[in-house]
Design a protein around this motif. Sequence first.
Motif, PDB file in Angstrom:
ATOM      1  N   ASN A 163       6.349  12.187  -5.772  1.00 51.52           N
ATOM      2  CA  ASN A 163       7.293  11.162  -6.194  1.00 51.52           C
ATOM      3  C   ASN A 163       6.918   9.811  -5.614  1.00 51.52           C
ATOM      4  O   ASN A 163       6.105   9.723  -4.684  1.00 51.52           O
ATOM      5  CB  ASN A 163       8.717  11.546  -5.763  1.00 51.52           C
ATOM      6  CG  ASN A 163       9.749  11.151  -6.797  1.00 51.52           C
ATOM      7  OD1 ASN A 163       9.574  10.174  -7.532  1.00 51.52           O
ATOM      8  ND2 ASN A 163      10.836  11.905  -6.877  1.00 51.52           N
ATOM      9  N   PHE A 164       7.506   8.746  -6.164  1.00 51.60           N
ATOM     10  CA  PHE A 164       7.242   7.401  -5.686  1.00 51.60           C
ATOM     11  C   PHE A 164       7.690   7.274  -4.231  1.00 51.60           C
ATOM     12  O   PHE A 164       8.565   7.999  -3.774  1.00 51.60           O
ATOM     13  CB  PHE A 164       7.954   6.370  -6.566  1.00 51.60           C
ATOM     14  CG  PHE A 164       7.549   6.441  -8.018  1.00 51.60           C
ATOM     15  CD1 PHE A 164       6.299   6.910  -8.393  1.00 51.60           C
ATOM     16  CD2 PHE A 164       8.424   6.049  -9.017  1.00 51.60           C
ATOM     17  CE1 PHE A 164       5.917   6.967  -9.727  1.00 51.60           C
ATOM     18  CE2 PHE A 164       8.060   6.103 -10.358  1.00 51.60           C
ATOM     19  CZ  PHE A 164       6.801   6.570 -10.713  1.00 51.60           C
ATOM     20  N   TRP A 165       7.131   6.290  -3.530  1.00 55.11           N
ATOM     21  CA  TRP A 165       7.252   6.265  -2.072  1.00 55.11           C
ATOM     22  C   TRP A 165       8.691   6.240  -1.568  1.00 55.11           C
ATOM     23  O   TRP A 165       9.020   6.934  -0.588  1.00 55.11           O
ATOM     24  CB  TRP A 165       6.470   5.082  -1.501  1.00 55.11           C
ATOM     25  CG  TRP A 165       7.155   3.742  -1.608  1.00 55.11           C
ATOM     26  CD1 TRP A 165       7.017   2.831  -2.603  1.00 55.11           C
ATOM     27  CD2 TRP A 165       8.098   3.181  -0.679  1.00 55.11           C
ATOM     28  NE1 TRP A 165       7.808   1.726  -2.366  1.00 55.11           N
ATOM     29  CE2 TRP A 165       8.475   1.915  -1.192  1.00 55.11           C
ATOM     30  CE3 TRP A 165       8.646   3.610   0.529  1.00 55.11           C
ATOM     31  CZ2 TRP A 165       9.389   1.089  -0.532  1.00 55.11           C
ATOM     32  CZ3 TRP A 165       9.559   2.788   1.184  1.00 55.11           C
ATOM     33  CH2 TRP A 165       9.912   1.541   0.658  1.00 55.11           C
TER      34      TRP A 165
ATOM     35  N   GLY B  95      -0.693   9.695  -1.603  1.00 59.01           N
ATOM     36  CA  GLY B  95      -1.724   9.089  -2.439  1.00 59.01           C
ATOM     37  C   GLY B  95      -2.780   8.400  -1.593  1.00 59.01           C
ATOM     38  O   GLY B  95      -3.974   8.431  -1.918  1.00 59.01           O
ATOM     39  N   THR B  96      -2.355   7.789  -0.492  1.00 57.10           N
ATOM     40  CA  THR B  96      -3.310   7.132   0.411  1.00 57.10           C
ATOM     41  C   THR B  96      -4.217   8.157   1.070  1.00 57.10           C
ATOM     42  O   THR B  96      -5.435   7.943   1.192  1.00 57.10           O
ATOM     43  CB  THR B  96      -2.559   6.321   1.486  1.00 57.10           C
ATOM     44  OG1 THR B  96      -1.868   5.236   0.855  1.00 57.10           O
ATOM     45  CG2 THR B  96      -3.526   5.757   2.511  1.00 57.10           C
TER      46      THR B  96
ATOM     47  N   THR C 290       0.825  -1.205   0.000  1.00 52.55           N
ATOM     48  CA  THR C 290       0.000   0.000   0.000  1.00 52.55           C
ATOM     49  C   THR C 290       0.866   1.265   0.000  1.00 52.55           C
ATOM     50  O   THR C 290       0.338   2.370   0.087  1.00 52.55           O
ATOM     51  CB  THR C 290      -0.947   0.031   1.216  1.00 52.55           C
ATOM     52  OG1 THR C 290      -0.168   0.109   2.424  1.00 52.55           O
ATOM     53  CG2 THR C 290      -1.828  -1.199   1.263  1.00 52.55           C
ATOM     54  N   SER C 291       2.179   1.082  -0.060  1.00 58.88           N
ATOM     55  CA  SER C 291       3.066   2.250  -0.123  1.00 58.88           C
ATOM     56  C   SER C 291       2.866   2.948  -1.461  1.00 58.88           C
ATOM     57  O   SER C 291       2.984   2.320  -2.511  1.00 58.88           O
ATOM     58  CB  SER C 291       4.531   1.819   0.023  1.00 58.88           C
ATOM     59  OG  SER C 291       4.781   1.302   1.307  1.00 58.88           O
ATOM     60  N   VAL C 292       2.548   4.215  -1.407  1.00 61.89           N
ATOM     61  CA  VAL C 292       2.283   4.972  -2.631  1.00 61.89           C
ATOM     62  C   VAL C 292       3.069   6.284  -2.594  1.00 61.89           C
ATOM     63  O   VAL C 292       3.683   6.630  -1.590  1.00 61.89           O
ATOM     64  CB  VAL C 292       0.778   5.278  -2.788  1.00 61.89           C
ATOM     65  CG1 VAL C 292      -0.008   3.995  -3.002  1.00 61.89           C
ATOM     66  CG2 VAL C 292       0.238   6.038  -1.573  1.00 61.89           C
ATOM     67  N   GLY C 293       2.997   7.002  -3.687  1.00 59.60           N
ATOM     68  CA  GLY C 293       3.705   8.268  -3.769  1.00 59.60           C
ATOM     69  C   GLY C 293       3.139   9.316  -2.828  1.00 59.60           C
ATOM     70  O   GLY C 293       2.004   9.220  -2.356  1.00 59.60           O
TER      71      GLY C 293
ATOM     72  N   VAL D 231       6.126  16.122 -10.939  1.00 62.46           N
ATOM     73  CA  VAL D 231       5.281  14.929 -10.883  1.00 62.46           C
ATOM     74  C   VAL D 231       5.975  13.765 -11.583  1.00 62.46           C
ATOM     75  O   VAL D 231       6.251  13.828 -12.779  1.00 62.46           O
ATOM     76  CB  VAL D 231       3.897  15.178 -11.532  1.00 62.46           C
ATOM     77  CG1 VAL D 231       3.073  13.895 -11.530  1.00 62.46           C
ATOM     78  CG2 VAL D 231       3.154  16.292 -10.801  1.00 62.46           C
ATOM     79  N   ALA D 232       6.258  12.721 -10.825  1.00 60.92           N
ATOM     80  CA  ALA D 232       6.810  11.496 -11.406  1.00 60.92           C
ATOM     81  C   ALA D 232       5.653  10.613 -11.871  1.00 60.92           C
ATOM     82  O   ALA D 232       4.579  10.631 -11.277  1.00 60.92           O
ATOM     83  CB  ALA D 232       7.653  10.749 -10.386  1.00 60.92           C
TER      84      ALA D 232
END
Length: 345
Positions: A200-202, A219-220, A122-125, A148-149
């Motif tokens: 960015n990504f997590w 994102g979460t 569930t790790s998000v940016g 924004v990646a």
Amino acid sequence: MMSGIVDFGRIVMRLIRAVTAVFALLFAVQLAPNARAESEETPTIRVGVLKFGTVNWELDAMTRAGLGRKAGVDVELVAFAGEDASAVALQGGSVDMIVSDWLWVSRLRASGADYTFVPYSTSVGSLMVAGDSPVKTLSDLKGKTIGVAGGPLDKNWLLVQALGKQKYGVDLAAENSIVYGAPPLLTEKARQGELDAVLNFWHYAARLEAEGFRTLVSGTDAAMEMGASGPVASIGWVFREDFAKKHPQAIAAFLAADKATKQRLATSDDAWEALKPLMKAEDEKTFTTLRERYREGIPARPAAEEKADTEKLYRLLAEIGGERLVGPAKELEPGTYYDDGKNGS
């Protein structure tokens, strides 16, 4: 007299041969299960991974602890330079499984493919700002420069935009200067102060966090503000349903090993020490931050609950991103989440 002795000797020899044959047969029967077990090879699952991706951390920990073999499966890693290459390999049958997202799975299912998805993380940016930035909410970003990646159709970016419009009345894409780029480049630009915020990504966000940046919104956070009841795994193990039907024990064993590895990484700091070379953490604080953010991303909810939230998010993303993002299907395709006969849990 001699004839009688000869006949008796023949009878004795026949009896000996008969008894020997019986014992040989019994011995063979006793060994048969072991012989069958030794002849049955442990099934192998070929997993396509990015050469320097974070999925390697878990699979390395799985291998080191022998958790795949304990569960009854051999895991063979096949490295690729990019996500497109791994996706092509899965479609071409060069690998049995990759990590991808449910949007990709649903879109392919809508075209007739039989891929399916099991939550991985569930790790998000996250949208990050400097620790001393005056920006406190999304509304404060109006007129700023945002990196924004993942491109304009990145799920997290679309969800953050939706949140900005709904809660703060700001159109982030229209009212700001948006810089799309590769995660490492955007991370460096954020460090140099060339960006007011960066999505960015997590793991890149975690590195910035270790340097003093803070999360404006993840994102979460955005997904839950937009209706999700809990964290949703954005990415998961993806494989063909047909493969799972032909090799149910291999899939079950791999998923059991995945669960055991996550449990080990969630509870053992020692397990992480061996992963340091793969993580390439710049310092101990970065290493600790990466470890803790990874742990936070371990799925904790039943897949059925996640699936219900994913269906909500899919409808929202279909509305925002349109056919360019999700393809022709307006709803999450049935079968996107793997049904293992346990109600998806």
